[in-house]
Every structure is written in C-alpha cells, then in structure tokens.
Design a protein around this motif. Sequence first.
Motif, PDB file in Angstrom:
ATOM      1  N   VAL A  73       0.856  -1.186   0.000  1.00  0.00           N
ATOM      2  CA  VAL A  73       0.000   0.000   0.000  1.00  0.00           C
ATOM      3  C   VAL A  73       0.890   1.233   0.000  1.00  0.00           C
ATOM      4  CG1 VAL A  73      -1.831   1.285   1.172  1.00  0.00           C
ATOM      5  CG2 VAL A  73      -1.808  -1.221   1.285  1.00  0.00           C
ATOM      6  N   ALA A  74       0.710   2.076  -1.008  1.00  0.00           N
ATOM      7  CA  ALA A  74       1.482   3.313  -1.112  1.00  0.00           C
ATOM      8  C   ALA A  74       0.762   4.420  -0.352  1.00  0.00           C
ATOM      9  CB  ALA A  74       1.650   3.699  -2.574  1.00  0.00           C
ATOM     10  N   ASP A  75       1.454   4.998   0.621  1.00  0.00           N
ATOM     11  CA  ASP A  75       0.947   6.157   1.350  1.00  0.00           C
ATOM     12  C   ASP A  75       1.180   7.378   0.461  1.00  0.00           C
ATOM     13  OD1 ASP A  75       0.355   8.263   3.017  1.00  0.00           O
ATOM     14  OD2 ASP A  75       2.012   7.903   4.402  1.00  0.00           O
ATOM     15  N   LEU A  76       0.109   7.869  -0.139  1.00  0.00           N
ATOM     16  CA  LEU A  76       0.197   8.998  -1.066  1.00  0.00           C
ATOM     17  C   LEU A  76      -0.470  10.243  -0.506  1.00  0.00           C
ATOM     18  CD1 LEU A  76      -0.532   6.849  -4.206  1.00  0.00           C
ATOM     19  CD2 LEU A  76       1.648   7.915  -3.616  1.00  0.00           C
ATOM     20  N   THR A  77      -0.519  10.327   0.811  1.00  0.00           N
ATOM     21  CA  THR A  77      -1.105  11.473   1.480  1.00  0.00           C
ATOM     22  C   THR A  77      -0.455  12.762   0.983  1.00  0.00           C
ATOM     23  OG1 THR A  77      -1.447  10.121   3.433  1.00  0.00           O
ATOM     24  CG2 THR A  77      -1.539  12.500   3.742  1.00  0.00           C
ATOM     25  N   GLY A  78      -1.275  13.722   0.627  1.00  0.00           N
ATOM     26  CA  GLY A  78      -0.762  15.020   0.212  1.00  0.00           C
ATOM     27  C   GLY A  78      -0.406  15.108  -1.264  1.00  0.00           C
ATOM     28  N   VAL A  79      -0.464  13.999  -1.981  1.00  0.00           N
ATOM     29  CA  VAL A  79      -0.203  14.032  -3.421  1.00  0.00           C
ATOM     30  C   VAL A  79      -1.536  14.339  -4.095  1.00  0.00           C
ATOM     31  CG1 VAL A  79       0.561  12.733  -5.440  1.00  0.00           C
ATOM     32  CG2 VAL A  79       1.660  12.353  -3.215  1.00  0.00           C
ATOM     33  N   ASP A  80      -1.614  15.496  -4.763  1.00  0.00           N
ATOM     34  CA  ASP A  80      -2.888  15.846  -5.387  1.00  0.00           C
ATOM     35  C   ASP A  80      -2.678  16.490  -6.742  1.00  0.00           C
ATOM     36  OD1 ASP A  80      -1.875  18.259  -4.522  1.00  0.00           O
ATOM     37  OD2 ASP A  80      -3.495  18.698  -3.146  1.00  0.00           O
ATOM     38  N   GLY A  81      -3.792  16.766  -7.382  1.00  0.00           N
ATOM     39  CA  GLY A  81      -3.763  17.421  -8.682  1.00  0.00           C
ATOM     40  C   GLY A  81      -2.999  16.633  -9.723  1.00  0.00           C
ATOM     41  N   MET A  82      -2.204  17.352 -10.507  1.00  0.00           N
ATOM     42  CA  MET A  82      -1.442  16.750 -11.594  1.00  0.00           C
ATOM     43  C   MET A  82      -0.439  15.723 -11.087  1.00  0.00           C
ATOM     44  SD  MET A  82       0.116  18.947 -14.761  1.00  0.00           S
ATOM     45  CE  MET A  82       1.420  19.631 -13.776  1.00  0.00           C
ATOM     46  N   LEU A  83       0.021  15.886  -9.852  1.00  0.00           N
ATOM     47  CA  LEU A  83       0.996  14.960  -9.296  1.00  0.00           C
ATOM     48  C   LEU A  83       0.412  13.565  -9.094  1.00  0.00           C
ATOM     49  CD1 LEU A  83       2.829  17.240  -6.710  1.00  0.00           C
ATOM     50  CD2 LEU A  83       3.583  16.552  -8.995  1.00  0.00           C
ATOM     51  N   GLN A  84      -0.897  13.463  -8.912  1.00  0.00           N
ATOM     52  CA  GLN A  84      -1.514  12.139  -8.751  1.00  0.00           C
ATOM     53  C   GLN A  84      -1.300  11.271  -9.983  1.00  0.00           C
ATOM     54  OE1 GLN A  84      -5.628  12.276  -7.575  1.00  0.00           O
ATOM     55  NE2 GLN A  84      -5.103  12.491  -5.414  1.00  0.00           N
ATOM     56  N   GLY A  85      -1.480  11.837 -11.151  1.00  0.00           N
ATOM     57  CA  GLY A  85      -1.273  11.080 -12.386  1.00  0.00           C
ATOM     58  C   GLY A  85       0.171  10.623 -12.524  1.00  0.00           C
ATOM     59  N   MET A  86       1.105  11.497 -12.184  1.00  0.00           N
ATOM     60  CA  MET A  86       2.516  11.139 -12.253  1.00  0.00           C
ATOM     61  C   MET A  86       2.844  10.040 -11.245  1.00  0.00           C
ATOM     62  SD  MET A  86       4.039  15.004 -12.760  1.00  0.00           S
ATOM     63  CE  MET A  86       5.695  14.523 -12.367  1.00  0.00           C
ATOM     64  N   ALA A  87       2.312  10.158 -10.035  1.00  0.00           N
ATOM     65  CA  ALA A  87       2.552   9.155  -8.993  1.00  0.00           C
ATOM     66  C   ALA A  87       1.964   7.809  -9.411  1.00  0.00           C
ATOM     67  CB  ALA A  87       1.955   9.607  -7.661  1.00  0.00           C
ATOM     68  N   ARG A  88       0.755   7.829  -9.949  1.00  0.00           N
ATOM     69  CA  ARG A  88       0.096   6.593 -10.382  1.00  0.00           C
ATOM     70  C   ARG A  88       0.926   5.902 -11.469  1.00  0.00           C
ATOM     71  NH1 ARG A  88      -5.103   5.440  -9.767  1.00  0.00           N
ATOM     72  NH2 ARG A  88      -5.656   7.634  -9.531  1.00  0.00           N
ATOM     73  N   THR A  89       1.432   6.667 -12.418  1.00  0.00           N
ATOM     74  CA  THR A  89       2.262   6.107 -13.500  1.00  0.00           C
ATOM     75  C   THR A  89       3.538   5.488 -12.942  1.00  0.00           C
ATOM     76  OG1 THR A  89       1.354   7.679 -15.091  1.00  0.00           O
ATOM     77  CG2 THR A  89       3.470   6.658 -15.645  1.00  0.00           C
ATOM     78  N   ALA A  90       4.198   6.187 -12.037  1.00  0.00           N
ATOM     79  CA  ALA A  90       5.442   5.677 -11.448  1.00  0.00           C
ATOM     80  C   ALA A  90       5.184   4.404 -10.642  1.00  0.00           C
ATOM     81  CB  ALA A  90       6.079   6.744 -10.568  1.00  0.00           C
ATOM     82  N   ILE A  91       4.114   4.396  -9.862  1.00  0.00           N
ATOM     83  CA  ILE A  91       3.799   3.222  -9.038  1.00  0.00           C
ATOM     84  C   ILE A  91       3.365   2.054  -9.919  1.00  0.00           C
ATOM     85  CG2 ILE A  91       2.231   2.326  -7.271  1.00  0.00           C
ATOM     86  CD1 ILE A  91       2.337   5.221  -6.069  1.00  0.00           C
TER      87      ILE A  91
END
Length: 163
Positions: A73-91
């Motif tokens: 489970v990736a703790d992505l607290t505080g990742v929002d907006g455009m960064l969510q798409g980037m985080a999702r792609t990386a994960i």
Amino acid sequence: AASAAPPLLSAPADFSLEETSGVMRSLGEVRGRLAIVFYEDRAHTDDNYDLKLTLHRFIQDNNLRPQITTYGVADLTGVDGMLQGMARTAIRAIAAQYGIQILLDWESRLQQAPFNFPAANSTIGVFDRQGRLRYRQSGVHGAAEQSALFRVLRHLLREPATP
C-alpha cells in the motif's frame, strides 16, 4: 529501529483502496485468508526490502499463496492534482516490474482509526482470517522484529479458518 505499536484490533476491520490497475480492493474480500499489508511512503519502500524477499520465499516455498494475501500500500497522502497522475504512472511501473498490484492510499485511510498506521514510515500489519489486526510494527525490521513477525504468521496459520 522499529517503533512501539498502538493496541491491536480485537474486532474485524476493513478498508477499500484502488490498486494500480484501477480495480478497488478491500480487506474484506480476502476473509478466510491471512492478509499482510506493507504500508509505505516513497522514502521508506526499501526499509524492509530484504524482509519482503524473505517473506515471498516463505510463502512460495511453503505453498501458502492460497492462505495468504499480501498487499503493498502506497501512502500517497498530500499528493494531489497533476501529481496524482505522475505518482500513479510511477507506481504502476514499479508494480509491473515486480509483478504485483500496489494499493493507493490518497486519503490516509490506513493512518486513521482503527488501523493507526503511522505516516512517513514502513509499517507491516498482519490480519487474521477474520480481519483482525494481529501484528503491527513500524520501522526497519531487524532480526528480533522479523522473528516476531514469523512467529505470529506461524501461529495464525495453525488457527482454524472459522472464528
């Protein structure tokens, strides 16, 4: 070193989180099996890397895949907006590299009651077949913590599948 854990759960608990494939997964859907949760933020994914490999071998070597579900489970607290798409792609790339699905916790669900997994850490939780949290430890798992984790797993594997 691993930190002291809050009290464990005596009642079944549940969470629902999206996995990297877009499918929603819940702890409740694996009732009847043990569930191991690795809850980590980006800075702590390698803290227990060797333990993850050891645990994977333990499950494989003992043919325990039908009895144990493991969630990253990736703790992505505080990742929002455009960064969510980037985080999702990386994960998603990491998940594909290891052949696993990783659940995405955008809203700190596992940091809240009843789970109380701490932020900015690597936390391992083990849930019994009824969904009760029976082991929770944060930080790097040294020899003593690994021994405790495997003691709990062996004990839970011997427990009957019904409450």
